[in-house]
Design an enzyme around this catalytic site. Structure first.
Site, mmCIF file in Angstrom:
data_model
loop_
_atom_site.group_PDB
_atom_site.id
_atom_site.type_symbol
_atom_site.label_atom_id
_atom_site.label_comp_id
_atom_site.label_asym_id
_atom_site.label_seq_id
_atom_site.Cartn_x
_atom_site.Cartn_y
_atom_site.Cartn_z
ATOM 1 N N LYS A 50 0.821 -1.212 0.000
ATOM 2 C CA LYS A 50 0.000 0.000 0.000
ATOM 3 C C LYS A 50 0.853 1.259 0.000
ATOM 4 C CE LYS A 50 -3.349 -2.684 -0.120
ATOM 5 N NZ LYS A 50 -3.084 -3.790 0.748
ATOM 6 N N TYR A 264 -12.178 -15.344 3.255
ATOM 7 C CA TYR A 264 -11.203 -14.263 3.432
ATOM 8 C C TYR A 264 -10.718 -14.245 4.885
ATOM 9 C CZ TYR A 264 -9.187 -9.702 4.167
ATOM 10 O OH TYR A 264 -8.332 -8.701 4.538
ATOM 11 N N TYR A 290 -2.935 -13.174 3.421
ATOM 12 C CA TYR A 290 -2.532 -12.848 2.046
ATOM 13 C C TYR A 290 -1.361 -13.698 1.556
ATOM 14 C CZ TYR A 290 -5.363 -8.641 2.731
ATOM 15 O OH TYR A 290 -6.403 -7.775 2.976
HETATM 16 N N1 PLP Z 1 -0.895 -8.769 0.450
HETATM 17 C C1 PLP Z 1 -1.069 -7.958 1.513
HETATM 18 C C2 PLP Z 1 -0.150 -8.106 2.659
HETATM 19 C C3 PLP Z 1 -2.092 -7.002 1.529
HETATM 20 O O1 PLP Z 1 -2.234 -6.193 2.581
HETATM 21 C C4 PLP Z 1 -2.962 -6.919 0.414
HETATM 22 C C5 PLP Z 1 -4.075 -5.954 0.467
HETATM 23 O O2 PLP Z 1 -5.224 -6.193 0.225
HETATM 24 C C6 PLP Z 1 -2.745 -7.781 -0.681
HETATM 25 C C7 PLP Z 1 -1.704 -8.689 -0.614
HETATM 26 C C8 PLP Z 1 -3.593 -7.742 -1.913
HETATM 27 O O3 PLP Z 1 -3.338 -6.585 -2.649
HETATM 28 P P1 PLP Z 1 -4.490 -5.871 -3.448
HETATM 29 O O4 PLP Z 1 -5.540 -5.491 -2.439
HETATM 30 O O5 PLP Z 1 -3.878 -4.723 -4.123
HETATM 31 O O6 PLP Z 1 -5.054 -6.870 -4.409
#
Ligand code: PLP
Length: 331
Positions: A50, A264, A290
């Site tokens: 981010k 999720y 994630y």
């Molecule tokens: N990895 C992490 C650690 C994240 O905080 C996020 C955020 O949502 C993602 C992956 C996925 O990225 P994006 O939301 O841009 O698809």
């Protein structure tokens, strides 16, 4: 407009580290694996993907005289923590809507990790009951109105900084940065594996490679368990970002929906064993929301040969470690 002409406030250390994962490669016995590390890309509150995206949004916030960054995410959102960090760094105020995206029984889940860091960074968090989703929420609109009515000037940042006109630029720049690093290291990545949630990380990469005339296979790994929505978001943001860069997306956008573990924010045994393997071969720390899921995908795709042995594959590590503190029951 060329990428370099889009206003940007640097918030990272510079190019994020790129390095081989030799022990993991040897363990899996397939394609050669490397990592590019957004988890250590910045000095701002542990960095992450981010921070890269916010370089462009922060420039607009400052240029338009906004004094309060307003954003939204789950209780353990890495994104809202990053918005709090950027606000603190730029001397702006920050109000965050924290939604109950994950039903997780750990008693400290809503107290430690990202939410704790946001508090330390001086942000105000407002907790609301609501499920995962990247649409515009009433609670978020309400905060924007309140900041307005109290004489402030809010800068709205949607979930994950994704559904925003500038949301894809950060990772378009990542693609350009990667090409320079490839040249310096004498390596070329055939495939990139990346976690996809709100979509602008993968979308930015896809648009960035298109703008550079580079054909790479970018495998998005859905971590939302709502792959239809994720794919639509990635496609929409990729096209929008490509248009900003005067280019077009011609290749198919790839989203693998086999590794989200059903919900999720909840890991399954495959997620947890991928986290352990990465930690025990490379001391590479991933989270259960994630990167543990995108690591599970990488391990499976390389191990089964779905990513061919002859490939060199890049794991895009996007951050996320602070949330691990809320998962002590399983990690
Ligand atoms: N990895 C992490 C650690 C994240 O905080 C996020 C955020 O949502 C993602 C992956 C996925 O990225 P994006 O939301 O841009 O698809």
């Amino acid at each position: 407009m060329a990428l370099a002409d889009h206003p940007r406030i640097p918030l990272t250390f510079g190019p994020s580290p790129l390095h081989p994962l030799d022990r993991l490669t040897a363990h899996l016995g397939g394609a050669r694996i490397w990592a590019k590390r957004e988890d250590c890309n910045s000095g701002l509150a542990f960095g992450g993907n981010k921070v890269r995206k916010l370089e462009y949004l922060a420039a607009e916030a400052v240029a338009t005289g906004c004094d309060t960054l307003v954003s939204i995410g789950g209780v353990q959102s890495n994104h809202t923590r990053s918005v709090a960090a950027v606000a603190a760094y730029l001397g702006l105020k920050c109000v965050l809507v924290q939604e109950s995206w994950v039903d997780w029984p750990d008693s400290v889940y809503d107290k430690v990790g990202n939410v704790q860091l946001s508090r330390l960074l001086g942000a105000t968090s407002r907790f609301v009951e609501a499920g995962f989703g990247i649409g515009i929420k009433e609670s978020y609109q309400q905060v924007l109105t309140e900041v307005d009515l109290s004489g402030g000037k809010p800068y709205p940042i949607p979930a994950g900084a994704s559904d925003h006109p500038l949301g894809g630029l950060g990772f378009a720049r990542w693609a350009a940065e990667l090409l320079e690093q490839e040249r310096a290291a004498g390596v070329r990545f055939d495939t990139v594996v990346v976690a996809s949630g709100t979509g602008s990380t993968q979308a930015g990469m896809v648009a960035g490679f298109a703008a550079l005339g580079e054909r790479r296979r970018v495998i998005g790994v859905d971590i939302t368990a709502k792959p239809v929505e994720t794919l639509a978001a990635v496609q929409r943001i990729a096209h929008r970002t490509a248009a900003l860069l005067d280019t077009e997306i011609t290749d198919e956008v790839i989203l693998d929906e086999r590794y989200h573990a059903g919900t999720y924010g909840i890991p399954d045994e495959e997620t947890l064993s991928a986290m352990r393997l990465a930690a025990r071969t490379e001391a590479l720390i991933t989270d259960p929301v994630y990167e543990g899921k995108s690591m599970a995908a990488l391990i499976d795709l390389v191990g089964t040969g779905e990513i061919p042995r002859t490939d060199t594959v890049l794991f895009a590590h996007l951050g996320g470690q602070p949330a691990i503190n809320g998962y002590s029951a399983v990690v």
